[in-house]
Design a protein around this motif. Structure first.
Motif, PDB file in Angstrom:
ATOM      1  N   PRO A  85       0.819  -1.212   0.000  1.00 43.76           N
ATOM      2  CA  PRO A  85       0.000   0.000   0.000  1.00 43.76           C
ATOM      3  C   PRO A  85       0.850   1.258   0.000  1.00 43.76           C
ATOM      4  N   GLN A  86       0.392   2.247  -0.707  1.00 47.86           N
ATOM      5  CA  GLN A  86       1.051   3.552  -0.697  1.00 47.86           C
ATOM      6  C   GLN A  86       0.442   4.368   0.437  1.00 47.86           C
ATOM      7  N   ILE A  87       1.257   4.731   1.411  1.00 50.58           N
ATOM      8  CA  ILE A  87       0.784   5.451   2.591  1.00 50.58           C
ATOM      9  C   ILE A  87       1.479   6.807   2.619  1.00 50.58           C
ATOM     10  N   GLU A  88       0.687   7.860   2.629  1.00 51.44           N
ATOM     11  CA  GLU A  88       1.288   9.192   2.599  1.00 51.44           C
ATOM     12  C   GLU A  88       0.578  10.144   3.549  1.00 51.44           C
ATOM     13  N   LYS A  89       1.364  11.012   4.141  1.00 45.49           N
ATOM     14  CA  LYS A  89       0.858  12.077   4.994  1.00 45.49           C
ATOM     15  C   LYS A  89       0.516  13.252   4.097  1.00 45.49           C
ATOM     16  N   LEU A  90      -0.724  13.716   4.175  1.00 46.16           N
ATOM     17  CA  LEU A  90      -1.182  14.759   3.265  1.00 46.16           C
ATOM     18  C   LEU A  90      -0.818  16.143   3.778  1.00 46.16           C
ATOM     19  N   PRO A  91      -0.689  17.101   2.882  1.00 41.20           N
ATOM     20  CA  PRO A  91      -0.477  18.483   3.305  1.00 41.20           C
ATOM     21  C   PRO A  91      -1.657  18.971   4.132  1.00 41.20           C
ATOM     22  N   ASP A  92      -1.480  20.074   4.777  1.00 44.83           N
ATOM     23  CA  ASP A  92      -2.526  20.638   5.620  1.00 44.83           C
ATOM     24  C   ASP A  92      -3.599  21.249   4.732  1.00 44.83           C
ATOM     25  N   GLU A  93      -4.461  20.356   4.181  1.00 47.24           N
ATOM     26  CA  GLU A  93      -5.527  20.788   3.287  1.00 47.24           C
ATOM     27  C   GLU A  93      -6.847  20.237   3.785  1.00 47.24           C
ATOM     28  N   ASP A  94      -7.904  20.712   3.218  1.00 44.29           N
ATOM     29  CA  ASP A  94      -9.235  20.241   3.556  1.00 44.29           C
ATOM     30  C   ASP A  94      -9.477  18.910   2.848  1.00 44.29           C
ATOM     31  N   TRP A  95      -9.119  17.812   3.515  1.00 43.75           N
ATOM     32  CA  TRP A  95      -9.150  16.500   2.868  1.00 43.75           C
ATOM     33  C   TRP A  95     -10.556  16.006   2.598  1.00 43.75           C
ATOM     34  N   VAL A  96     -11.551  16.456   3.383  1.00 49.89           N
ATOM     35  CA  VAL A  96     -12.925  16.044   3.102  1.00 49.89           C
ATOM     36  C   VAL A  96     -13.360  16.577   1.744  1.00 49.89           C
ATOM     37  N   THR A  97     -13.065  17.854   1.487  1.00 49.59           N
ATOM     38  CA  THR A  97     -13.404  18.434   0.190  1.00 49.59           C
ATOM     39  C   THR A  97     -12.672  17.710  -0.930  1.00 49.59           C
ATOM     40  N   LEU A  98     -11.373  17.462  -0.734  1.00 53.52           N
ATOM     41  CA  LEU A  98     -10.597  16.781  -1.764  1.00 53.52           C
ATOM     42  C   LEU A  98     -11.165  15.398  -2.056  1.00 53.52           C
ATOM     43  N   SER A  99     -11.544  14.684  -1.017  1.00 58.56           N
ATOM     44  CA  SER A  99     -12.018  13.309  -1.200  1.00 58.56           C
ATOM     45  C   SER A  99     -13.388  13.255  -1.864  1.00 58.56           C
ATOM     46  N   GLN A 100     -14.176  14.369  -1.781  1.00 58.24           N
ATOM     47  CA  GLN A 100     -15.523  14.359  -2.329  1.00 58.24           C
ATOM     48  C   GLN A 100     -15.608  14.989  -3.709  1.00 58.24           C
ATOM     49  N   GLN A 101     -14.516  15.538  -4.203  1.00 57.16           N
ATOM     50  CA  GLN A 101     -14.556  16.152  -5.518  1.00 57.16           C
ATOM     51  C   GLN A 101     -14.811  15.098  -6.592  1.00 57.16           C
ATOM     52  N   GLY A 102     -15.613  15.452  -7.567  1.00 57.38           N
ATOM     53  CA  GLY A 102     -15.876  14.542  -8.670  1.00 57.38           C
ATOM     54  C   GLY A 102     -16.985  13.544  -8.405  1.00 57.38           C
ATOM     55  N   LEU A 103     -17.758  13.735  -7.305  1.00 57.77           N
ATOM     56  CA  LEU A 103     -18.846  12.825  -7.017  1.00 57.77           C
ATOM     57  C   LEU A 103     -19.949  12.970  -8.058  1.00 57.77           C
ATOM     58  N   GLU A 104     -20.580  11.863  -8.366  1.00 60.11           N
ATOM     59  CA  GLU A 104     -21.669  11.876  -9.327  1.00 60.11           C
ATOM     60  C   GLU A 104     -22.951  12.366  -8.662  1.00 60.11           C
ATOM     61  N   PRO A 105     -23.831  13.049  -9.392  1.00 59.97           N
ATOM     62  CA  PRO A 105     -25.123  13.449  -8.833  1.00 59.97           C
ATOM     63  C   PRO A 105     -25.913  12.238  -8.367  1.00 59.97           C
ATOM     64  N   VAL A 106     -26.786  12.448  -7.385  1.00 59.35           N
ATOM     65  CA  VAL A 106     -27.582  11.372  -6.800  1.00 59.35           C
ATOM     66  C   VAL A 106     -29.059  11.733  -6.927  1.00 59.35           C
ATOM     67  N   THR A 107     -29.864  10.765  -7.354  1.00 61.58           N
ATOM     68  CA  THR A 107     -31.311  10.944  -7.397  1.00 61.58           C
ATOM     69  C   THR A 107     -31.943   9.998  -6.389  1.00 61.58           C
ATOM     70  N   ALA A 108     -32.749  10.560  -5.477  1.00 64.07           N
ATOM     71  CA  ALA A 108     -33.438   9.772  -4.456  1.00 64.07           C
ATOM     72  C   ALA A 108     -34.869  10.266  -4.368  1.00 64.07           C
ATOM     73  N   GLY A 109     -35.812   9.471  -4.905  1.00 66.89           N
ATOM     74  CA  GLY A 109     -37.194   9.917  -4.951  1.00 66.89           C
ATOM     75  C   GLY A 109     -37.321  11.155  -5.827  1.00 66.89           C
ATOM     76  N   ARG A 110     -37.992  12.164  -5.315  1.00 63.53           N
ATOM     77  CA  ARG A 110     -38.174  13.395  -6.095  1.00 63.53           C
ATOM     78  C   ARG A 110     -36.948  14.297  -6.066  1.00 63.53           C
ATOM     79  N   PHE A 111     -35.937  13.932  -5.276  1.00 59.48           N
ATOM     80  CA  PHE A 111     -34.786  14.799  -5.077  1.00 59.48           C
ATOM     81  C   PHE A 111     -33.615  14.408  -5.974  1.00 59.48           C
TER      82      PHE A 111
END
Length: 332
Positions: A85-111
């Motif tokens: 496994p490649q294990i790396e310490k990330l820079p002091d960035e907003d990793w939640v935003t980075l990890s969620q970039q490029g997510l596909e749109p989601v349809t749930a019921g009318r939403f």
């Protein structure tokens, strides 16, 4: 649903190769991490554009991952048994935003939930824009999608609510959905993380939702559970939503149920199938009964109803404007 991660915490990433089939199956396997205090965020992507079977798994951790956590990651991708496994310490960035970039749109019921402003809206649906941010709740997770579907169903079968609370709101998405379905309701949303509360306010503006304390408006508070005087003042609620983890759901059962009026509804999510019995037992002991359950993969959504007392009458809704509650934020 707010994750335990802090936007300023040091983050790490573990990367392993995988096949496309393994990548597509990841959503059903993340249950293995649900009991961790700080579960990783898992993302898969194509590793080589010219090889449709070459994919990669990235696991984002708050803090250095333990050998046991890395071993669990390996179980998700058996094809990488011999890979280091490649294990790396990330820079002091907003990793939640980075990890969620490029997510596909989601349809749930009318939403229909978009994560990028450039994504097209879905005709015939209620469209929300919830961009990747430092709070969780973009609609991607089965628990959030399950809540959207349950809310949609509740409206379709004719349920009506006038005072709604979303506890652990994350990005504010579920509160927005409830206000769309019941636009003349009072609505309250809270989160233990002040960053999530601020993001909810920003998302409210982006989705033309009004932040305030009146009818059809969303009041936002920073609070652990329902531990805020304004949340208690605005009670009793006829609909309370809590999309958080099983442990906090059990711990909060007495305080959440106390905030719900007799005959009112609690919507619970964020728990695994194997945790449902323990969560239900905690709420049944507080006078709740299971009215409906739906499952998306390993993640159930529970609709509970508070048993009415004999001779009970629905309490009159408080006229908050008459009490001088001006629109605005609660406690950011």
């Amino acid at each position: 649903m707010t994750d335990a991660a802090s936007p300023t915490a040091q983050s790490w990433k573990v990367t392993l190769p995988c096949t496309r089939a393994e990548a597509e199956a990841i959503d059903g396997d993340i249950a293995a991490f649900a009991l961790m205090d700080k579960p990783p965020v898992l993302m898969t992507s194509e590793a080589a554009p010219d090889d449709e079977n070459a994919w990669r798994l990235d696991a984002y951790f708050e803090g250095e991952p333990s050998p046991a956590a890395i071993k669990l990651i390996r179980t998700l991708v058996p094809s990488a048994a011999g890979a280091k496994p490649q294990i790396e310490k990330l820079p002091d960035e907003d990793w939640v935003t980075l990890s969620q970039q490029g997510l596909e749109p989601v349809t749930a019921g009318r939403f229909h939930v978009r994560n990028l402003a450039t994504d097209p809206e879905q005709p015939g649906h209620v469209n929300f824009l919830i961009e990747a941010s430092r709070a969780f709740g973009t609609g991607q997770h089965e628990t959030t999608a399950g809540c959207l579907l349950m809310l949609d169903r509740m409206r379709r079968i004719g349920m009506r609510f006038g005072n709604v609370a979303d506890i652990g709101t994350g990005t504010g998405l579920l509160a927005f959905a409830a206000l769309h379905l019941w636009p003349r309701a009072y609505a309250t949303a809270s989160d233990i993380d002040p960053v999530a509360v601020q993001i909810s306010a920003e998302n409210a503006a982006a989705n033309r939702m009004t932040v305030g304390k009146g009818l059809g408006q969303l009041a936002l508070y920073t609070a652990a559970g329902v531990d805020h005087p304004a949340i208690a003042t605005r009670a009793p609620y006829d609909l309370l939503i809590a999309n958080i983890l099983a442990g906090p759901l059990i711990e909060l059962a007495p305080s959440l149920c106390a905030m719900v009026e007799e005959g009112g509804t609690i919507l619970l999510a964020g728990l695994l199938n194997e945790q449902a019995d323990a969560v239900l037992a905690a709420y049944r002991s507080q006078g709740m009964r299971l009215a409906e359950r739906t499952d998306r993969g390993d993640w159930p959504t529970l609709r509970l109803r508070k048993r009415p007392r004999i001779g009970w009458k629905r309490p009159k809704r408080i006229d908050r404007q008459a009490r001088g509650e001006a629109p605005g934020f609660g406690s950011l």
